[in-house]
Scaffold this motif. Structure first.
Motif, mmCIF file in Angstrom:
data_model
loop_
_atom_site.group_PDB
_atom_site.id
_atom_site.type_symbol
_atom_site.label_atom_id
_atom_site.label_comp_id
_atom_site.label_asym_id
_atom_site.label_seq_id
_atom_site.Cartn_x
_atom_site.Cartn_y
_atom_site.Cartn_z
ATOM 1 N N ALA A 267 0.834 -1.207 0.000
ATOM 2 C CA ALA A 267 0.000 0.000 0.000
ATOM 3 C C ALA A 267 0.868 1.257 0.000
ATOM 4 O O ALA A 267 0.618 2.198 -0.767
ATOM 5 N N GLN A 268 1.884 1.274 0.841
ATOM 6 C CA GLN A 268 2.775 2.432 0.909
ATOM 7 C C GLN A 268 3.565 2.599 -0.388
ATOM 8 O O GLN A 268 3.801 3.722 -0.830
ATOM 9 N N ARG A 269 3.952 1.485 -1.006
ATOM 10 C CA ARG A 269 4.775 1.547 -2.219
ATOM 11 C C ARG A 269 4.010 2.039 -3.428
ATOM 12 O O ARG A 269 4.613 2.425 -4.437
ATOM 13 N N VAL A 270 2.677 2.015 -3.342
ATOM 14 C CA VAL A 270 1.884 2.512 -4.470
ATOM 15 C C VAL A 270 1.078 3.752 -4.100
ATOM 16 O O VAL A 270 0.142 4.131 -4.799
ATOM 17 N N GLY A 271 1.436 4.391 -2.988
ATOM 18 C CA GLY A 271 0.887 5.712 -2.706
ATOM 19 C C GLY A 271 -0.293 5.786 -1.767
ATOM 20 O O GLY A 271 -1.004 6.799 -1.758
ATOM 21 N N TYR A 272 -0.504 4.746 -0.937
ATOM 22 C CA TYR A 272 -1.620 4.782 0.008
ATOM 23 C C TYR A 272 -1.086 4.838 1.431
ATOM 24 O O TYR A 272 -0.136 4.133 1.781
ATOM 25 N N SER A 273 -1.709 5.669 2.252
ATOM 26 C CA SER A 273 -1.218 5.900 3.613
ATOM 27 C C SER A 273 -1.570 4.769 4.565
ATOM 28 O O SER A 273 -0.962 4.630 5.623
ATOM 29 N N SER A 274 -2.555 3.949 4.215
ATOM 30 C CA SER A 274 -2.950 2.854 5.104
ATOM 31 C C SER A 274 -3.372 1.646 4.289
ATOM 32 O O SER A 274 -3.811 1.775 3.133
ATOM 33 N N ALA A 275 -3.264 0.467 4.922
ATOM 34 C CA ALA A 275 -3.665 -0.770 4.262
ATOM 35 C C ALA A 275 -5.158 -0.793 3.985
ATOM 36 O O ALA A 275 -5.606 -1.306 2.956
ATOM 37 N N SER A 276 -5.953 -0.234 4.907
ATOM 38 C CA SER A 276 -7.410 -0.260 4.730
ATOM 39 C C SER A 276 -7.842 0.594 3.538
ATOM 40 O O SER A 276 -8.699 0.186 2.742
ATOM 41 N N THR A 277 -7.252 1.782 3.400
ATOM 42 C CA THR A 277 -7.583 2.645 2.263
ATOM 43 C C THR A 277 -7.207 1.972 0.954
ATOM 44 O O THR A 277 -7.965 1.994 -0.025
ATOM 45 N N PHE A 278 -6.018 1.367 0.949
ATOM 46 C CA PHE A 278 -5.559 0.659 -0.241
ATOM 47 C C PHE A 278 -6.486 -0.516 -0.571
ATOM 48 O O PHE A 278 -6.848 -0.730 -1.725
ATOM 49 N N SER A 279 -6.876 -1.276 0.447
ATOM 50 C CA SER A 279 -7.726 -2.449 0.230
ATOM 51 C C SER A 279 -9.068 -2.054 -0.377
ATOM 52 O O SER A 279 -9.583 -2.737 -1.267
ATOM 53 N N VAL A 280 -9.633 -0.958 0.110
ATOM 54 C CA VAL A 280 -10.910 -0.490 -0.432
ATOM 55 C C VAL A 280 -10.750 -0.115 -1.906
ATOM 56 O O VAL A 280 -11.563 -0.501 -2.760
ATOM 57 N N ALA A 281 -9.696 0.649 -2.222
ATOM 58 C CA ALA A 281 -9.455 1.077 -3.600
ATOM 59 C C ALA A 281 -9.175 -0.118 -4.505
ATOM 60 O O ALA A 281 -9.689 -0.204 -5.625
ATOM 61 N N PHE A 282 -8.360 -1.051 -4.024
ATOM 62 C CA PHE A 282 -8.002 -2.231 -4.806
ATOM 63 C C PHE A 282 -9.236 -3.078 -5.093
ATOM 64 O O PHE A 282 -9.457 -3.519 -6.231
ATOM 65 N N THR A 283 -10.045 -3.313 -4.068
ATOM 66 C CA THR A 283 -11.249 -4.129 -4.233
ATOM 67 C C THR A 283 -12.210 -3.495 -5.216
ATOM 68 O O THR A 283 -12.793 -4.183 -6.072
ATOM 69 N N ARG A 284 -12.387 -2.187 -5.133
ATOM 70 C CA ARG A 284 -13.285 -1.489 -6.045
ATOM 71 C C ARG A 284 -12.775 -1.569 -7.477
ATOM 72 O O ARG A 284 -13.535 -1.751 -8.426
ATOM 73 N N HIS A 285 -11.464 -1.462 -7.634
ATOM 74 C CA HIS A 285 -10.874 -1.397 -8.970
ATOM 75 C C HIS A 285 -10.697 -2.775 -9.598
ATOM 76 O O HIS A 285 -10.922 -2.952 -10.793
ATOM 77 N N VAL A 286 -10.275 -3.750 -8.811
ATOM 78 C CA VAL A 286 -9.921 -5.080 -9.322
ATOM 79 C C VAL A 286 -11.068 -6.074 -9.183
ATOM 80 O O VAL A 286 -11.185 -7.018 -9.952
#
Length: 325
Positions: A267-286
């Protein structure tokens, strides 16, 4: 300096499936329905007509090259096609050569055509950054590259697959940048052809962890916010932040597939400050959570029969027009 176009093509992991030399004797027509398979064709002599589902027919003349990153339904015919949608059966001549058309008619066209595969499980995501097809005229180096792919694919020499993958990477990059003029249709290559937009695209690739805003990207491009947004959307085919999201998700999928860290680290390596924010974005997109995606990819890497690298669902995330020069 980061090269965004090269990054996308490299992540696609192109590989050769086959290439053939076709001798055409008018009139003739062939049809193919190859789910998601990338198709390329270069006319050596004469001409032909290519019809891609959902698009107007394209006339290819000697020296023309066409690339379809995701071919679902394609019809190729002589410039004057046979009546009543009649199709022809190619006759194998040996050594990867075929003749098509009535045997009593003279040969009036020659072309090389082939399919490649995108080995990346993220192919659908990456192909969405490319145009639906590329038509290039007057670039003889493309014919040379296709000929090299054909010759290499016929020989069983050491390091054959490595050479083929590199040749196909060069072929894809050359085709895309040859079609990147200002009159081309939307796509990454057209965006990179615009010096102002290229500056913004490059910083997105160089620093995907940065919390970019449209205003900051506009500053990198030395344009006003509104001008940048409109110019980027028109050239690339998607809004700036949508492009950035697509690229971050492509990087995240690649890192997850290669087991390059925990979800929080990725999550940090692709520009997200938290795992939860990244997970939400990833799930919505993928369409599935990152942990589930990583597990499925781990199983697929152990059992290759679970997944085929030859075809994929490359439904574009957003409609991109053909690119022609």
């Amino acid at each position: 300096m980061i090269d965004p176009l090269a990054e996308v093509v490299t992540l696609l992991q192109p590989g050769a499936r086959y290439s053939k030399l076709v001798h055409g004797a008018s009139p003739w027509r062939i049809r193919r329905s190859d789910t998601g398979q990338p198709l390329y064709c270069v006319v050596l002599d004469g001409g032909c007509r290519v019809t891609i589902d959902g698009h107007e027919p394209i006339e290819l003349l000697s020296g023309d090259f066409v690339l379809v990153p995701t071919a679902y339904g394609v019809s190729i015919s002589s410039l004057v096609p046979p009546p009543d949608d009649e199709t022809s059966t190619p006759v194998a001549l040996g050594h990867g050569e075929f003749r098509i058309g009535a045997p009593e008619n003279p040969i009036d066209s020659r072309m090389m055509a082939g399919h490649c595969s995108f080995g990346s499980p993220d192919a659908a995501l990456l192909v969405s950054l490319l145009p639906q097809f590329v038509h290039v005229r007057g670039e003889p180096q493309l014919a040379t590259l296709v000929d090299l792919v054909r010759e290499e694919s016929r020989e069983q020499r050491p390091a054959r697959e490595v050479v083929l993958s590199r040749l196909l990477e060069v072929l894809l990059i050359e085709a895309l940048r040859s079609a990147a003029g200002t009159n081309a249709s939307p796509g990454l290559a057209r965006g990179l052809a615009d010096g102002r937009l290229a500056a913004a695209i490059r910083v997105m690739h160089e620093r995907p962890t940065h919390a970019w805003t449209v205003a900051e990207l506009a500053k990198e491009a030395a344009l006003s916010r509104s001008t940048f947004f409109e110019r980027f959307s028109r050239a690339v085919g998607v809004a700036p932040m949508e492009y950035l999201l697509t690229w971050r998700m492509a990087l995240a999928k690649d890192l997850l597939r290669r087991n390059e860290g925990r979800v929080a680290e990725i999550a940090q390596r692709v520009g997200y400050s938290s795992a939860s924010t990244f997970s939400v974005a990833f799930t919505r997109h993928v369409g599935q959570p990152p942990t589930q995606y990583a597990r499925e990819q781990a199983v697929a890497s152990v059992s290759p029969e679970i997944r085929s690298d030859v075809s994929y669902d490359a439904t574009p995330m957003s409609p991109l027009s053909p690119m022609t020069t």
